[in-house]
Design an enzyme around this catalytic site. Structure first.
Site, PDB file in Angstrom:
ATOM      1  N   TYR A 121      -1.129  -3.678 -64.404  1.00  0.00           N
ATOM      2  CA  TYR A 121       0.171  -3.143 -63.973  1.00  0.00           C
ATOM      3  C   TYR A 121       1.326  -4.096 -64.287  1.00  0.00           C
ATOM      4  O   TYR A 121       2.485  -3.684 -64.239  1.00  0.00           O
ATOM      5  CB  TYR A 121       0.146  -2.832 -62.470  1.00  0.00           C
ATOM      6  CG  TYR A 121      -0.501  -1.511 -62.153  1.00  0.00           C
ATOM      7  CD1 TYR A 121      -1.859  -1.325 -62.362  1.00  0.00           C
ATOM      8  CD2 TYR A 121       0.247  -0.446 -61.664  1.00  0.00           C
ATOM      9  CE1 TYR A 121      -2.460  -0.109 -62.086  1.00  0.00           C
ATOM     10  CE2 TYR A 121      -0.348   0.772 -61.379  1.00  0.00           C
ATOM     11  CZ  TYR A 121      -1.690   0.939 -61.586  1.00  0.00           C
ATOM     12  OH  TYR A 121      -2.277   2.146 -61.315  1.00  0.00           O
ATOM     13  N   LYS A 172     -15.428  -5.788 -62.572  1.00  0.00           N
ATOM     14  CA  LYS A 172     -16.284  -5.474 -63.715  1.00  0.00           C
ATOM     15  C   LYS A 172     -16.525  -6.815 -64.393  1.00  0.00           C
ATOM     16  O   LYS A 172     -16.134  -7.038 -65.546  1.00  0.00           O
ATOM     17  CB  LYS A 172     -15.562  -4.456 -64.622  1.00  0.00           C
ATOM     18  CG  LYS A 172     -16.378  -3.930 -65.765  1.00  0.00           C
ATOM     19  CD  LYS A 172     -17.437  -2.915 -65.373  1.00  0.00           C
ATOM     20  CE  LYS A 172     -18.279  -2.549 -66.576  1.00  0.00           C
ATOM     21  NZ  LYS A 172     -19.380  -1.607 -66.271  1.00  0.00           N
ATOM     22  N   ASP A 205     -18.119   0.638 -61.709  1.00  0.00           N
ATOM     23  CA  ASP A 205     -18.811   1.899 -62.038  1.00  0.00           C
ATOM     24  C   ASP A 205     -19.858   2.231 -60.984  1.00  0.00           C
ATOM     25  O   ASP A 205     -19.979   3.384 -60.547  1.00  0.00           O
ATOM     26  CB  ASP A 205     -19.395   1.865 -63.466  1.00  0.00           C
ATOM     27  CG  ASP A 205     -20.143   0.579 -63.801  1.00  0.00           C
ATOM     28  OD1 ASP A 205     -20.119  -0.381 -63.000  1.00  0.00           O
ATOM     29  OD2 ASP A 205     -20.762   0.529 -64.892  1.00  0.00           O
ATOM     30  N   ASP A 229      -6.450   1.474 -57.893  1.00  0.00           N
ATOM     31  CA  ASP A 229      -5.754   2.745 -58.087  1.00  0.00           C
ATOM     32  C   ASP A 229      -6.766   3.871 -58.224  1.00  0.00           C
ATOM     33  O   ASP A 229      -6.689   4.900 -57.548  1.00  0.00           O
ATOM     34  CB  ASP A 229      -4.872   2.658 -59.343  1.00  0.00           C
ATOM     35  CG  ASP A 229      -4.246   3.996 -59.671  1.00  0.00           C
ATOM     36  OD1 ASP A 229      -3.675   4.610 -58.751  1.00  0.00           O
ATOM     37  OD2 ASP A 229      -4.346   4.438 -60.835  1.00  0.00           O
ATOM     38  N   ASP A 233      -8.142   7.049 -55.232  1.00  0.00           N
ATOM     39  CA  ASP A 233      -8.111   8.515 -55.373  1.00  0.00           C
ATOM     40  C   ASP A 233      -9.485   9.081 -55.041  1.00  0.00           C
ATOM     41  O   ASP A 233      -9.623  10.105 -54.361  1.00  0.00           O
ATOM     42  CB  ASP A 233      -7.714   8.922 -56.805  1.00  0.00           C
ATOM     43  CG  ASP A 233      -6.209   9.107 -56.958  1.00  0.00           C
ATOM     44  OD1 ASP A 233      -5.444   8.547 -56.148  1.00  0.00           O
ATOM     45  OD2 ASP A 233      -5.787   9.815 -57.907  1.00  0.00           O
TER      46      ASP A 233
HETATM   47  C1  IPM Z   1      -0.626   5.171 -56.709  1.00  0.00           C
HETATM   48  C2  IPM Z   1      -0.037   5.882 -57.899  1.00  0.00           C
HETATM   49  C3  IPM Z   1       0.827   4.906 -58.656  1.00  0.00           C
HETATM   50  C4  IPM Z   1      -0.062   3.775 -59.128  1.00  0.00           C
HETATM   51  C5  IPM Z   1       1.603   5.512 -59.842  1.00  0.00           C
HETATM   52  C6  IPM Z   1       2.402   6.711 -59.446  1.00  0.00           C
HETATM   53  C7  IPM Z   1       2.463   4.473 -60.511  1.00  0.00           C
HETATM   54  O1  IPM Z   1      -1.040   6.417 -58.685  1.00  0.00           O
HETATM   55  O2  IPM Z   1       0.157   4.724 -55.858  1.00  0.00           O
HETATM   56  O3  IPM Z   1      -1.846   5.074 -56.619  1.00  0.00           O
HETATM   57  O4  IPM Z   1      -0.688   3.875 -60.181  1.00  0.00           O
HETATM   58  O5  IPM Z   1      -0.119   2.772 -58.424  1.00  0.00           O
HETATM   59 MG    MG Z   2      -2.979   6.198 -57.832  1.00  0.00          MG
END
Ligand code: IPM
Ligand code: MG
Length: 326
Positions: A121, A172, A205, A229, A233
């Site tokens: 990032y 990793k 993984d 990140d 999710d």
């Molecule tokens: C998150 C989002 C952000 C990230 C994006 C929108 C830049 O996916 O907060 O997880 O990748 O950190």
């Molecule tokens: Mg995200």
């Protein structure tokens, strides 16, 4: 005294869910003095503004920032993400991205501590011979001893406050041998100072398999920016859905304000229809209250969120139902 909160409702469902979060915090009896900041994709489309340095400096005067969601399909990828969200995380040195996952029915209760200012990032890289057949694009990963150590220390301290006192590092290291080596050495050194914390290591993984098949094994996870990140999710998906996933972008030293936001995005497809689940935003506001030392109110809000709620109700109705329990 009222806490000074900068509110960035943002785009799509952002303002809708933030309104419910503020409603619930006030119902819990916490006094907030809020200022709205008009930022996000819509503002950018209107006048080309993303996040001016003056605005960033204004934000520094607040106790915390509450953000709904930013981004609209009309804006090219990266403009708002890098120019607003990441600029804020980096400039305010919000080095901890804390994302809790709870699902009582499945006995899921863990937190991901995601490094929030480095890794891929950081934006290291660039093009050579762009647009030619010989084009080269590089995208580096920045890992500093300082950055890696502070996030690992935060994770150990957090694990120490929890009944299980268990911390897993996810990386990793078998492929990313430079960054992985720094992370592993730092982790081992800090672990030696915390003999009461039980540690584990998973390759990212393999962690994906465990997230789906055995998430109960986790208590606290520490990982780098990109792995964090992606994993968070997945964490949302296995613990009730992204509509419940909250997060805090925090500077635990409190030199600069921390920013709290639901993990979900602006969801333009359902914006303006009162269909969004505001729980993730409400739980993010509860995390904000933890940092503002309003722990008792934060705990009451979390309890009210986890009591069964009819999620087919409208956004304000869900907010009302949570507020009514307070
Ligand atoms: C998150 C989002 C952000 C990230 C994006 C929108 C830049 O996916 O907060 O997880 O990748 O950190
Ligand atoms: Mg995200």
């Amino acid at each position: 005294m009222a806490h000074k909160i900068a509110v960035i409702g943002g785009d799509g469902i952002g303002p809708e869910v933030v309104a419910e979060a503020l409603k619930v915090v006030r119902a819990a009896g916490v006094d907030l003095d809020t200022t709205d900041f008009d930022l996000g994709g819509a503002r950018y489309l209107r006048d080309g503004t993303v996040l001016p340095d003056e605005t960033l400096d204004e934000l520094r005067a607040y106790d915390a920032i509450l953000l709904g969601a930013v981004g609209t399909p009309e804006v090219p990828p990266g403009v708002i993400e890098r120019g607003l969200l990441l600029k804020m995380r980096f400039a305010l040195d919000q080095y901890v991205n804390l994302r809790p996952f709870n699902l009582a029915e499945r006995n899921i209760d863990f937190l991901v501590v995601r490094e929030n200012t480095e890794g891929t990032y950081a934006g290291e890289g660039g093009f050579l011979r762009k647009g030619t057949p010989q084009e080269i694009a590089t995208q580096g990963s920045v890992n500093t001893r300082h950055g890696v150590e502070r996030i690992i220390r935060y994770a150990f301290d957090l694990a120490e406050t929890r009944p299980r006192k268990h911390l897993t590092m996810v990386h990793k290291t078998n492929v990313l041998t430079f960054a992985g080596d720094l992370w592993q050495r730092t982790f081992d050194e800090v672990a030696a100072e915390h003999p009461d914390v039980e540690t584990a290591y998973n390759h990212v993984d393999a962690a994906c398999i465990y997230f789906v098949q055995d998430p109960q094994r986790y208590d606290v996870i520490v990982t780098d920016n990109l792995f964090g990140d992606i994993l968070t999710d997945l964490g949302g998906a296995v613990s009730g859905g992204i509509g419940f996933a909250s997060s805090g972008n925090m500077d635990p030293t409190r030199h600069a304000p921390s920013m709290f936001e639901p993990v979900h995005g602006s969801a333009p497809d359902i914006a303006g229809q009162a269909k969004a689940n505001p729980i993730a935003a409400i739980l993010s506001a509860a995390m904000m209250l933890d940092l503002l030392e309003e722990r008792e109110a934060a705990d009451r809000i979390r309890k009210a969120c986890f009591a069964s709620t009819d999620l087919t109700a409208s956004t304000p109705e869900i907010g009302d139902a949570v507020a009514a329990r307070l």
